[in-house]
Design a protein around this motif. Structure first.
Motif, PDB file in Angstrom:
ATOM      1  N   UNK A  81       0.829  -1.216   0.000  1.00  0.00           N
ATOM      2  CA  UNK A  81       0.000   0.000   0.000  1.00  0.00           C
ATOM      3  C   UNK A  81       0.857   1.257   0.000  1.00  0.00           C
ATOM      4  N   UNK A  82       2.050   1.165   0.590  1.00  0.00           N
ATOM      5  CA  UNK A  82       2.966   2.303   0.628  1.00  0.00           C
ATOM      6  C   UNK A  82       3.940   2.293  -0.548  1.00  0.00           C
ATOM      7  N   UNK A  83       3.704   1.405  -1.518  1.00  0.00           N
ATOM      8  CA  UNK A  83       4.605   1.246  -2.670  1.00  0.00           C
ATOM      9  C   UNK A  83       6.051   1.103  -2.193  1.00  0.00           C
ATOM     10  N   UNK A  84       6.226   0.265  -1.186  1.00  0.00           N
ATOM     11  CA  UNK A  84       7.534   0.125  -0.547  1.00  0.00           C
ATOM     12  C   UNK A  84       8.116  -1.276  -0.694  1.00  0.00           C
ATOM     13  N   UNK A  85       7.589  -2.057  -1.656  1.00  0.00           N
ATOM     14  CA  UNK A  85       8.151  -3.383  -1.880  1.00  0.00           C
ATOM     15  C   UNK A  85       7.847  -3.839  -3.298  1.00  0.00           C
ATOM     16  N   UNK A  86       8.546  -4.858  -3.737  1.00  0.00           N
ATOM     17  CA  UNK A  86       8.274  -5.488  -5.028  1.00  0.00           C
ATOM     18  C   UNK A  86       8.714  -6.944  -4.942  1.00  0.00           C
ATOM     19  N   UNK A  87       8.138  -7.777  -5.804  1.00  0.00           N
ATOM     20  CA  UNK A  87       8.503  -9.189  -5.820  1.00  0.00           C
ATOM     21  C   UNK A  87       9.684  -9.405  -6.757  1.00  0.00           C
ATOM     22  N   UNK A  88      10.560 -10.326  -6.349  1.00  0.00           N
ATOM     23  CA  UNK A  88      11.803 -10.552  -7.084  1.00  0.00           C
ATOM     24  C   UNK A  88      12.093 -12.050  -7.146  1.00  0.00           C
ATOM     25  N   UNK A 100      11.888  -5.053   0.095  1.00  0.00           N
ATOM     26  CA  UNK A 100      11.158  -3.910   0.648  1.00  0.00           C
ATOM     27  C   UNK A 100      12.132  -2.807   1.084  1.00  0.00           C
ATOM     28  N   UNK A 101      11.549  -1.657   1.369  1.00  0.00           N
ATOM     29  CA  UNK A 101      12.272  -0.517   1.929  1.00  0.00           C
ATOM     30  C   UNK A 101      12.439  -0.766   3.434  1.00  0.00           C
ATOM     31  N   UNK A 230      17.069  -2.654  -5.118  1.00  0.00           N
ATOM     32  CA  UNK A 230      16.206  -2.263  -4.006  1.00  0.00           C
ATOM     33  C   UNK A 230      15.096  -1.361  -4.566  1.00  0.00           C
ATOM     34  N   UNK A 231      14.161  -0.911  -3.739  1.00  0.00           N
ATOM     35  CA  UNK A 231      13.134   0.013  -4.248  1.00  0.00           C
ATOM     36  C   UNK A 231      13.671   1.370  -4.673  1.00  0.00           C
ATOM     37  N   UNK A 232      14.948   1.626  -4.452  1.00  0.00           N
ATOM     38  CA  UNK A 232      15.513   2.936  -4.742  1.00  0.00           C
ATOM     39  C   UNK A 232      16.457   2.879  -5.941  1.00  0.00           C
TER      40      UNK A 232
END
Length: 430
Positions: A81-88, A100-101, A230-232
């Motif tokens: 919900x916070x757009x702070x992760x993605x699947x890898x 995640x962040x 990472x998310x960044x």
């Protein structure tokens, strides 16, 4: 001298992946919960150690199926919900990871803990255990206030090292230092040309590491380390450092390991910048808040999960968590041993593996569970640690309601409560 006395229903010792969820699980059921943590944040290896990926949520393979629900999945949902992760995807066959962040996860854990009504204490250690007639009567903690005695109805040891279980007289196993899994200092790098860096495959990088070691130009203890995005943008995380043959329950050895881990991180940074295209203009952002410890004490409980159970995908009548993660044994050598779950791809962690022998009002959860060295190298994944924590929190409520030792609890009651919290005990239920 102890001057303060506190009382609570449940005392959770250690605010890592298992302890945080255990405390939330118990508090949401109306129990008074105190959670103590030695660091200044929740999450343990998932935050303070810099491990920025949850593994164990999915079965490995092309057709992934989710294995863990409940409160752990709620954490993932909040990250999304916070757009702070993605699947890898994971190249070793461990299944899809959720990266995640780290800073965002710290805050989410804290929000969930405070909302549940947990009394949270950072920078606090459990230093003394009082046992009477097979029960823990009190635990003395140490922090800036000095010494405080906490009396609880039951206790959950999620310290990772099984500190409280060991001090309360529960039997445990700890291998010789040369057999224990190695320690790792995670580090993050910035200003990486990720697209360019991706052109060097893992196999090619490992070959470069071997060549670099043989040339005498570098000292790289691990030759199969990895990095990931990472998310960044332009920021990567690495898992390369290997500090072997350390008993992390020895504070002097652990201190030297911290020093060695940071020293190795500098050497791997130098290697990446000089030898891997895409890292030329990169720089070291940070090393982990503390070194990552994979294995110390493993408590001997009512059941000892074995590597054979893992490999043969064994299901238990008292299963409280599903796991499909392979055995990932970071040996003292330069490589890592892998062994994979067969059959339908997942096994159960039994409730009995959370129950230490000889202590009636104590549970363990997380990497100090009752398991052999090989089984532990699979079950210690983050999603399973969180799932064990959720089960321990529910079991604490059952214990207080029934006033029976943990080993005598009605598992049917525990199972029904877990399912009501959307815990997955069979992937067909998902």
């Amino acid at each position: 001298m102890t001057t303060n006395i506190m009382e609570t229903d449940v005392l959770v010792i250690g605010g890592g992946a298992a302890g945080t969820i255990a405390a939330i699980s118990a508090a949401r059921r109306g129990l008074r919960v105190i959670l103590i943590e030695s660091q200044g944040c929740l999450g343990g290896s998932r935050t303070a150690t810099g491990v920025d990926t949850f593994y164990g949520f999915y079965t490995p393979g092309e057709k992934k199926q989710r294995l863990v629900g409940g409160i752990p999945w709620e954490v993932v949902t909040r990250l999304r919900q916070d757009t702070a992760c993605f699947e890898r995807p994971n190249t070793y066959g461990a299944g899809t990871g959720i990266t995640y962040d780290v800073e965002k996860l710290k805050v989410i854990y804290e929000d969930m803990a405070i909302q549940a009504g947990i009394r949270l204490l950072y920078h606090t250690y459990a230093c003394e255990v009082e046992v009477k007639a097979g029960d823990i009567a009190a635990i003395t903690i140490a922090n800036k206030s000095g010494l405080t005695q906490i009396k609880a109805k039951c206790y959950i040891d999620t310290s990772g090292d099984g500190d409280i279980a060991a001090r309360s007289g529960a039997p445990f196993e700890k291998l010789d230092v040369d057999q224990l899994q190695s320690l790792t200092t995670i580090f993050f790098m910035g200003n990486v040309d990720v697209e360019k860096a991706k052109k060097t495959t893992h196999a090619e990088m490992a070959h470069k590491m071997k060549e670099s070691n043989r040339s005498g130009g570098y000292v790289l203890p691990r030759e199969d380390g990895s990095w990931h995005i990472t998310p960044h943008p332009g920021v990567i995380q690495t898992n390369m450092v290997r500090v072997p043959s350390v008993d992390a329950t020895d504070p002097f050895a652990l201190t030297l390991a911290e020093i060695e881990g940071r020293k190795q991180a500098q050497e791997y940074v130098r290697f990446l910048k000089n030898e891997v295209p895409g890292f030329e203009e990169s720089f070291l952002i940070s090393t982990s808040q503390h070194i990552g410890v994979r294995e110390t004490r493993r408590i001997l409980g009512e059941y000892i999960l074995t590597e054979e159970d893992v490999i043969h995908a064994i299901k238990f009548d008292d299963g409280i968590a599903c796991c499909g993660a392979p055995v990932e044994d970071h040996t003292s050598g330069t490589e890592t041993r892998w062994a994979y779950v067969q059959g339908d791809g997942f096994y159960h962690i039994p409730y009995r593996s959370l129950i230490p022998k000889q202590v009636s009002n104590l549970l363990v959860a997380g990497r100090c569970l009752s398991a052999t060295h090989g089984a532990h190298a699979s079950a210690r994944n983050s999603a399973q640690c969180m799932a064990m924590g959720e089960a321990a929190g529910v079991a604490a409520d059952c214990y207080i309601q029934d006033q029976k030792p943990f080993r005598e609890l009605d598992f049917t009651q525990l199972k029904e409560a877990l399912i009501a919290q959307h815990v997955i005990l069979n992937i067909l239920e998902e």
